[in-house]
Design a protein around this motif. Structure first.
Motif, PDB file in Angstrom:
ATOM      1  N   GLU A  59      65.066  -0.007  48.590  1.00  0.00           N
ATOM      2  CA  GLU A  59      64.677   1.263  47.981  1.00  0.00           C
ATOM      3  C   GLU A  59      63.274   1.647  48.445  1.00  0.00           C
ATOM      4  O   GLU A  59      62.343   0.846  48.347  1.00  0.00           O
ATOM      5  N   PRO A  60      63.120   2.855  48.985  1.00  0.00           N
ATOM      6  CA  PRO A  60      61.794   3.261  49.455  1.00  0.00           C
ATOM      7  C   PRO A  60      60.807   3.369  48.297  1.00  0.00           C
ATOM      8  O   PRO A  60      61.140   3.898  47.234  1.00  0.00           O
ATOM      9  N   ASP A  80      56.007   3.619  51.268  1.00  0.00           N
ATOM     10  CA  ASP A  80      56.908   3.993  52.366  1.00  0.00           C
ATOM     11  C   ASP A  80      56.936   5.504  52.539  1.00  0.00           C
ATOM     12  O   ASP A  80      56.888   6.033  53.654  1.00  0.00           O
ATOM     13  N   ALA A  81      57.034   6.208  51.406  1.00  0.00           N
ATOM     14  CA  ALA A  81      57.103   7.666  51.459  1.00  0.00           C
ATOM     15  C   ALA A  81      55.815   8.251  52.038  1.00  0.00           C
ATOM     16  O   ALA A  81      55.860   9.175  52.868  1.00  0.00           O
ATOM     17  N   ALA A 127      58.231  18.540  56.832  1.00  0.00           N
ATOM     18  CA  ALA A 127      57.961  17.113  56.655  1.00  0.00           C
ATOM     19  C   ALA A 127      58.659  16.583  55.410  1.00  0.00           C
ATOM     20  O   ALA A 127      59.273  15.515  55.427  1.00  0.00           O
ATOM     21  N   ALA A 128      58.579  17.345  54.309  1.00  0.00           N
ATOM     22  CA  ALA A 128      59.234  16.938  53.065  1.00  0.00           C
ATOM     23  C   ALA A 128      60.747  16.869  53.239  1.00  0.00           C
ATOM     24  O   ALA A 128      61.407  15.941  52.761  1.00  0.00           O
ATOM     25  N   LYS A 129      61.307  17.819  53.954  1.00  0.00           N
ATOM     26  CA  LYS A 129      62.754  17.837  54.196  1.00  0.00           C
ATOM     27  C   LYS A 129      63.190  16.638  55.039  1.00  0.00           C
ATOM     28  O   LYS A 129      64.193  15.982  54.735  1.00  0.00           O
ATOM     29  N   ALA A 162      65.632  10.997  55.112  1.00  0.00           N
ATOM     30  CA  ALA A 162      65.491   9.611  55.544  1.00  0.00           C
ATOM     31  C   ALA A 162      65.489   8.627  54.380  1.00  0.00           C
ATOM     32  O   ALA A 162      65.948   7.493  54.521  1.00  0.00           O
ATOM     33  N   THR A 163      64.971   9.058  53.221  1.00  0.00           N
ATOM     34  CA  THR A 163      64.798   8.134  52.104  1.00  0.00           C
ATOM     35  C   THR A 163      65.704   8.409  50.916  1.00  0.00           C
ATOM     36  O   THR A 163      65.901   7.542  50.074  1.00  0.00           O
ATOM     37  N   GLY A 164      66.231   9.627  50.821  1.00  0.00           N
ATOM     38  CA  GLY A 164      67.017   9.987  49.652  1.00  0.00           C
ATOM     39  C   GLY A 164      66.174  10.414  48.473  1.00  0.00           C
ATOM     40  O   GLY A 164      66.690  10.713  47.393  1.00  0.00           O
TER      41      GLY A 164
END
Length: 308
Positions: free
Chosen positions: A251-252, A256-257, A273-275, A280-282
């Protein structure tokens, strides 16, 4: 012409029916053979074995059983790791003379944890044709029956007999996001499973597939530690395929984020960038957008401080 006439008279049998093999062009034919049940041979494989000038095999006794079962009379020659250097020039000379040659292993698809790579490489470099004749493979048979993810796999063949080298290889494969597939011999199964449970994780899903396509075919599906206990001190019969499910997705976390957002902000605006990081992380896009704005403002303030 003489070659074609000779090939045209060669035959193979399926049950009570006998068939003439069509002539084939010169080249090396990589022919897959059954891994247990002889009924898994393909018609194309039989026709190829019948039409070739000779068959290069690991053990003439093993391949001889297959040849006899299907009425094949093509001459056999041995080709294995111990005589490859001696036999390879003979095969190349035969190809140069316009012959058609089949390469088989004792079972399954040649070159998959079997000798043959150097021969194929030399044949290609010499300008001759190579024709794969697909069929049975313990690797694929085990995979489709295991019940583990099959979209991404890593086949690692046989692990080293030496404990240190075996453990190092498992450490290298530990975090690969794929179903891992290994071949193993019965007398090393217990020790290998112990290393796998300790290094890859006792709860990681595993499968021991044994005697594939044969009468006593078996799939043991369980967490690795349970498989260790199941085979502790046991030496089952038959060739073995060990399959291990991919590691659980991590789990990120916030760190990581932040790292991903900072990387993305170097080449794209905040919204993009947010999209990108959300995909990538959910993680939620709105949350990431707000965090990206904070990171961007923080970077801007640092730059302003540096100028002052």
């Amino acid at each position: 012409m003489e070659h074609e006439q000779a090939v045209a008279t060669r035959r193979f049998s399926i049950g009570e029916n006998t068939f003439n093999a069509r002539s084939i062009q010169s080249g090396l034919y990589i022919v897959s053979t059954p891994i247990g049940n002889l009924g898994d041979i393909t018609v194309r494989a039989l026709e190829t074995l019948a039409a070739c000038d000779f068959v290069a095999c690991e053990d003439t006794r093993v391949t001889g059983v297959l040849m006899q079962r299907f009425g094949l009379k093509t001459p056999l020659m041995t080709y294995h790791e111990h005589n490859a250097a001696k036999q390879r020039p003979k095969i190349l000379e035969a190809l140069e003379a316009g012959k058609a040659i089949a390469l088989v292993s004792d079972a399954g698809t040649p070159l998959i944890s079997d000798p043959g790579y150097r021969l194929v490489n030399d044949v290609v470099e010499a300008g001759h044709s190579v024709f794969p004749i697909p069929g049975a493979s313990a690797l694929l048979t085990g995979l489709v029956g295991a019940g583990l993810p099959s979209d991404t796999v890593l086949f690692a063949g046989f692990l080293s007999q030496k404990a240190g080298a075996r453990q190092k290889r498992l450490e290298e494969a530990k975090d690969i996001p794929a179903t891992l597939i290994f071949y193993e011999s019965p007398h090393r199964l217990s020790a290998t499973l112990e290393d796998m449970a300790r290094i890859l994780g006792p709860e990681r899903p595993g499968v021991v597939a044994r005697e594939l396509t044969k009468k006593f075919e078996e799939f043991q599906r369980a967490p690795l530690q349970d498989l260790v206990e199941r085979y502790s001190g046991d030496r089952p019969k038959g060739e073995i395929v060990i399959l291990i499910g991919p590691p659980a997705e991590k789990e990120p976390d916030a760190a990581d984020a932040d790292r991903l957002l900072l990387e993305a902000l170097q080449t794209m605006p905040v919204s993009a960038a947010a999209k990108t990081v959300s995909k990538a992380t959910g993680l939620e896009r709105k949350t990431l957008y707000a965090r990206a704005m904070e990171l961007k403002d923080g970077a801007s303030n640092e730059d302003a401080g540096d100028d002052g």
